[in-house]
Design a protein around this motif. Structure first.
Motif, PDB file in Angstrom:
ATOM      1  N   LEU A 614       0.848  -1.191   0.000  1.00 42.38           N
ATOM      2  CA  LEU A 614       0.000   0.000   0.000  1.00 42.38           C
ATOM      3  C   LEU A 614       0.884   1.240   0.000  1.00 42.38           C
ATOM      4  O   LEU A 614       1.803   1.353   0.817  1.00 42.38           O
ATOM      5  CB  LEU A 614      -0.902   0.003   1.235  1.00 42.38           C
ATOM      6  CG  LEU A 614      -1.802   1.222   1.427  1.00 42.38           C
ATOM      7  CD1 LEU A 614      -2.883   1.265   0.361  1.00 42.38           C
ATOM      8  CD2 LEU A 614      -2.447   1.199   2.818  1.00 42.38           C
ATOM      9  N   PHE A 615       0.601   2.134  -0.930  1.00 41.68           N
ATOM     10  CA  PHE A 615       1.384   3.372  -1.046  1.00 41.68           C
ATOM     11  C   PHE A 615       0.394   4.518  -1.245  1.00 41.68           C
ATOM     12  O   PHE A 615      -0.402   4.491  -2.193  1.00 41.68           O
ATOM     13  CB  PHE A 615       2.337   3.270  -2.236  1.00 41.68           C
ATOM     14  CG  PHE A 615       3.295   4.423  -2.382  1.00 41.68           C
ATOM     15  CD1 PHE A 615       4.242   4.697  -1.416  1.00 41.68           C
ATOM     16  CD2 PHE A 615       3.255   5.233  -3.511  1.00 41.68           C
ATOM     17  CE1 PHE A 615       5.139   5.740  -1.561  1.00 41.68           C
ATOM     18  CE2 PHE A 615       4.145   6.277  -3.667  1.00 41.68           C
ATOM     19  CZ  PHE A 615       5.088   6.530  -2.688  1.00 41.68           C
ATOM     20  N   LYS A 616       0.441   5.497  -0.356  1.00 39.72           N
ATOM     21  CA  LYS A 616      -0.525   6.598  -0.430  1.00 39.72           C
ATOM     22  C   LYS A 616       0.165   7.928  -0.165  1.00 39.72           C
ATOM     23  O   LYS A 616       0.951   8.055   0.781  1.00 39.72           O
ATOM     24  CB  LYS A 616      -1.654   6.392   0.581  1.00 39.72           C
ATOM     25  CG  LYS A 616      -2.789   7.404   0.440  1.00 39.72           C
ATOM     26  CD  LYS A 616      -3.930   7.097   1.403  1.00 39.72           C
ATOM     27  CE  LYS A 616      -5.089   8.081   1.208  1.00 39.72           C
ATOM     28  NZ  LYS A 616      -6.213   7.817   2.147  1.00 39.72           N
ATOM     29  N   ILE A 617      -0.140   8.913  -1.014  1.00 41.30           N
ATOM     30  CA  ILE A 617       0.413  10.267  -0.888  1.00 41.30           C
ATOM     31  C   ILE A 617      -0.752  11.241  -0.776  1.00 41.30           C
ATOM     32  O   ILE A 617      -1.683  11.204  -1.593  1.00 41.30           O
ATOM     33  CB  ILE A 617       1.264  10.655  -2.110  1.00 41.30           C
ATOM     34  CG1 ILE A 617       2.326   9.609  -2.411  1.00 41.30           C
ATOM     35  CG2 ILE A 617       1.907  12.031  -1.906  1.00 41.30           C
ATOM     36  CD1 ILE A 617       2.989   9.778  -3.767  1.00 41.30           C
ATOM     37  N   ASN A 618      -0.691  12.122   0.195  1.00 38.19           N
ATOM     38  CA  ASN A 618      -1.699  13.174   0.355  1.00 38.19           C
ATOM     39  C   ASN A 618      -1.032  14.549   0.374  1.00 38.19           C
ATOM     40  O   ASN A 618      -0.117  14.792   1.176  1.00 38.19           O
ATOM     41  CB  ASN A 618      -2.472  13.005   1.665  1.00 38.19           C
ATOM     42  CG  ASN A 618      -3.512  11.916   1.598  1.00 38.19           C
ATOM     43  OD1 ASN A 618      -4.192  11.761   0.589  1.00 38.19           O
ATOM     44  ND2 ASN A 618      -3.632  11.144   2.664  1.00 38.19           N
ATOM     45  N   PHE A 619      -1.467  15.421  -0.516  1.00 43.36           N
ATOM     46  CA  PHE A 619      -1.151  16.845  -0.419  1.00 43.36           C
ATOM     47  C   PHE A 619      -2.439  17.527   0.044  1.00 43.36           C
ATOM     48  O   PHE A 619      -3.378  17.699  -0.743  1.00 43.36           O
ATOM     49  CB  PHE A 619      -0.703  17.408  -1.773  1.00 43.36           C
ATOM     50  CG  PHE A 619       0.599  16.859  -2.263  1.00 43.36           C
ATOM     51  CD1 PHE A 619       1.802  17.409  -1.839  1.00 43.36           C
ATOM     52  CD2 PHE A 619       0.630  15.788  -3.142  1.00 43.36           C
ATOM     53  CE1 PHE A 619       3.018  16.897  -2.284  1.00 43.36           C
ATOM     54  CE2 PHE A 619       1.840  15.281  -3.600  1.00 43.36           C
ATOM     55  CZ  PHE A 619       3.035  15.832  -3.158  1.00 43.36           C
ATOM     56  N   ASN A 620      -2.490  17.880   1.311  1.00 42.22           N
ATOM     57  CA  ASN A 620      -3.734  18.370   1.898  1.00 42.22           C
ATOM     58  C   ASN A 620      -4.012  19.837   1.621  1.00 42.22           C
ATOM     59  O   ASN A 620      -5.106  20.323   1.932  1.00 42.22           O
ATOM     60  CB  ASN A 620      -3.725  18.132   3.410  1.00 42.22           C
ATOM     61  CG  ASN A 620      -3.677  16.649   3.751  1.00 42.22           C
ATOM     62  OD1 ASN A 620      -4.143  15.821   2.977  1.00 42.22           O
ATOM     63  ND2 ASN A 620      -3.100  16.318   4.887  1.00 42.22           N
ATOM     64  N   LYS A 621      -3.036  20.532   1.049  1.00 44.33           N
ATOM     65  CA  LYS A 621      -3.228  21.950   0.739  1.00 44.33           C
ATOM     66  C   LYS A 621      -2.928  22.202  -0.742  1.00 44.33           C
ATOM     67  O   LYS A 621      -2.029  21.574  -1.302  1.00 44.33           O
ATOM     68  CB  LYS A 621      -2.282  22.829   1.585  1.00 44.33           C
ATOM     69  CG  LYS A 621      -2.586  22.855   3.071  1.00 44.33           C
ATOM     70  CD  LYS A 621      -1.564  23.707   3.816  1.00 44.33           C
ATOM     71  CE  LYS A 621      -1.539  25.130   3.335  1.00 44.33           C
ATOM     72  NZ  LYS A 621      -0.627  25.990   4.123  1.00 44.33           N
ATOM     73  N   PRO A 622      -3.649  23.139  -1.345  1.00 39.05           N
ATOM     74  CA  PRO A 622      -3.289  23.516  -2.716  1.00 39.05           C
ATOM     75  C   PRO A 622      -2.124  24.492  -2.772  1.00 39.05           C
ATOM     76  O   PRO A 622      -1.505  24.666  -3.816  1.00 39.05           O
ATOM     77  CB  PRO A 622      -4.568  24.175  -3.239  1.00 39.05           C
ATOM     78  CG  PRO A 622      -5.229  24.729  -2.022  1.00 39.05           C
ATOM     79  CD  PRO A 622      -4.895  23.781  -0.898  1.00 39.05           C
TER      80      PRO A 622
END
Length: 653
Positions: A614-622
């Motif tokens: 499992l590989f997950k990337i989150n950019f929570n801000k623009p």
């Protein structure tokens, strides 16, 4: 000292100078300017400005705005030779008035075989050409450029346009040691003065000069004389994930606020939003077009007209404009706007298309209002006061119930409520022709994400066989839709190029159409693995979201602007048969950006003969402020390293 004696003096002592000794606070060429060969403040620089000076004032004889400029530049290597190409932009008005340049003097200085050479620019090597309907450019290239050259050039611009008081860019694409701008502004003119870029001035002085300008009938004006200096200014290096550099270059800008005539009457150039709202309502071009009624029965089908659900009706009207009218690529919004011409020709500019959409919605009793904005490449609009020239784009906002949607019908691949990426420039001005206009946020109304599910089995012949399912939403989907529907072969070629030593089979893009909010694709893949000394090394990332770190600067002083927040998700399920044994798995990794603004995780689990990655990337801000840059750079380093260097080590049982 005569010029010949000065040259003899330079030659006699030049061999004794080896360290950096630049004369950064004078236009005069010195021994240190010529003999110094390095620039320790920025070892990556190919050239830099030693000294530059500007002076703007109103000429007492012809009352024209006059700007004198001088530049002294050091060329360090061949990559810096383009700094010898000079372009001067001159403004021309529709009424025939124009800026003029004169007194162009340019010289190249070199040290060659123990001698100092000075080569002057010849007048016949200065060229003038029309750039566009409102601009002329003057171009020249300094002669005899070599590594180590010092260039000096200067000129004078005379302008009849006091409303366009010349600004000054302290920062550019090469470093600067010293940059000074002097201004003298008579009291008749009052400007908004804006310092952009966040860098501090080394000198910021102003004083009043009494009776600096005399006009007829005994009239006179005092002047505000100002001096602005910056020192040791780094080069502005553009990097991915940013709006136009003009938003962040260290510079000073002027916007004329009022002009006071000799009889004390005042003309206002910068108006209040209330005054601008009133002017736009009565404007004969865009204002009239926004008020123009349209014949619904002439344009829309009976099914659309009779639709009673407001949201369904709005979507149908949007789809009609989107599919029946083609954008001609023109961004003009305040002129050449004609709904009639658009309907007749089926093609028009941004304003024409989105105003037709606006009017059809309002005629159908759906609340729609125009939104003026500046695109990402055009720069941020001025927030404190209205500057209509800042805006180059118009969209429509529709409100149904308690929910609002931003609409742009110029692109058939956009979904209802989605605006082009070029429009994601923080804020737009919503004009309400009954009430006062206001600022609104230009935010996406849906999430952007890419989901990849990979399910594979390892066969006895060292082949990885399985299937990849992909789903994209938001702006990731928009990009894929454009590629896929414009050229399906090109899209498939991109997939095949992604998978080296593999065979792509049975590609499908199920239930996709150009304005679906999502894009889905799936295909089968056979991937050949190499057996090295009885070992198989498998990188589980058959699809990589980032091939390299986009952040490479030592320091970034301007924000990281993605335009939208987004997510990347990769899940691989690998089944190995009983012929194989797992000797090594990728290490688990987790990383969080400060203040929970982003995260990524790599997790590997083995249950029996099945491996789940499992590989997950989150950019929570623009949008990330510059202080996040080092964290983002490390964040991306870890992501790229995880994708490139994760290994599953497999051997025959």
């Amino acid at each position: 000292m005569s010029k010949s004696l000065l040259l003899i003096f330079l030659l006699a002592t030049i061999k004794f100078y080896s360290q950096e000794n630049y004369n950064s606070e004078s236009y005069k060429i010195t021994l240190g300017d010529l003999s110094s060969k390095t620039f320790k403040k920025d070892s990556t620089a190919n050239a830099f400005v030693i000294y530059e000076f500007g002076n703007s004032y109103v000429d007492k004889t012809n009352f024209r705005l006059t700007t004198e400029k001088k530049h002294k530049i050091k060329i360090l290597n061949q990559e810096g030779f383009d700094q010898a190409n000079i372009v001067i932009h001159l403004y021309n008005s529709d009424g025939g008035n124009s800026e003029n340049v004169s007194e162009i003097i340019a010289t190249t200085y070199n040290e060659f075989d123990g001698q100092v050479e000075s080569t002057k620019l010849k007048e016949e090597n200065i060229f003038k050409e029309v750039y566009d309907e409102n601009h002329t450019i003057v171009k020249f290239t300094l002669p005899n450029i070599k590594p180590g050259s010092v260039l000096t050039y200067g000129y004078k611009i005379t302008s009849p346009f006091m409303f366009k008081y010349h600004g000054w860019e302290f920062q550019g694409d090469i470093p600067k040691l010293y940059s000074q701008y002097n201004t003298s502004i008579p009291g008749y003119w009052d400007y908004h003065i804006k310092l952009v870029g966040g860098k501090k001035l080394a000198v910021n002085d102003s004083k009043i000069e009494n009776t600096c300008l005399e006009v007829g009938r005994g009239g006179s004006a005092d002047c505000t004389n100002s001096t602005y200096v910056m020192k040791d200014i780094p080069a502005f290096i553009e990097e991915d994930y940013s709006t136009t550099k003009q938003n962040y270059l260290a510079r000073i800008d002027y916007e004329l606020k009022t002009f006071t005539r000799a009889d004390a009457s005042v003309k206002h150039y910068t108006k209040s939003w209330k005054a601008v709202d009133k002017e736009l309502r009565s404007d004969k071009d865009i204002g009239r077009q926004l008020r123009k009624s349209v014949d619904l029965e002439e344009l829309l089908t009976p099914e659309i007209i009779s639709e009673t659900n407001p949201l369904k009706k709005a979507k149908a009207i949007y789809n009609y404009v989107q599919t029946h009218y083609m954008w001609n690529g023109d961004f003009k919004i305040f002129n050449d706007v004609s709904i009639k011409n658009l309907i007749n020709s089926k093609s028009g500019n941004v304003s024409s298309i989105n105003i037709l959409l606006h009017n059809l919605l309002n005629e159908s009793e759906i609340d729609a209002k125009p939104v003026f904005l500046s695109t990402r490449e055009n720069g941020f609009p001025t927030i404190l006061y209205p500057v209509l020239s800042d805006y180059n784009y118009l969209i429509t906002r529709v409100t149904i119930g308690d929910k609002s949607y931003l609409l742009d019908a110029t692109d058939k691949f956009l979904t209802f409520g989605q605006i082009p990426f070029r429009c994601l420039n923080q804020k737009g001005r919503l004009f309400d022709f009954k009430n006062e206009s206001k600022w609104i946020d230009l935010k996406p109304n849906s999430k952007t994400a890419t989901f990849v599910m990979a399910k594979f089995s390892l066969k006895e012949n060292n082949q990885l066989v399985g299937k990849i399912n992909m789903k994209q939403t938001g702006y990731h989907a928009l990009s894929s839709k454009k590629t896929f529907f414009n050229n399906k072969d090109s899209y498939l070629n991109e997939i095949e190029d992604t998978h080296v030593n593999s065979e792509v089979l049975n590609f499908e893009a199920p239930k996709n159409n150009p304005n679906n909010p999502d894009f889905k694709a799936n295909y089968e893949l056979t991937h050949n693995l190499e057996n090295i000394g009885g070992n198989i090394y498998l990188n589980p990332f058959l699809i990589k979201f980032f091939s390299e770190n986009p952040f490479k600067l030592q320091e970034r002083t301007y924000p990281i602007d993605f335009g939208y927040s987004d997510t990347y998700f990769y899940n691989m399920i690998l089944d190995i048969n009983n012929e194989y044994t797992i000797k090594e798995l990728p290490k688990d990794v987790a990383f969080q950006l400060p203040n929970s603004t982003g995260s990524f995780v790599l997790s590997t689990k083995k249950v029996g003969s099945t491996i789940n990655i499992l590989f997950k990337i989150n950019f929570n801000k623009p949008f990330y402020e510059p202080e996040y840059y080092d964290y983002l750079k490390e964040f991306m380093n870890l992501i790229v390293d995880a994708q490139n260097n994760s290994t599953i080590l497999i051997t025959k049982s």
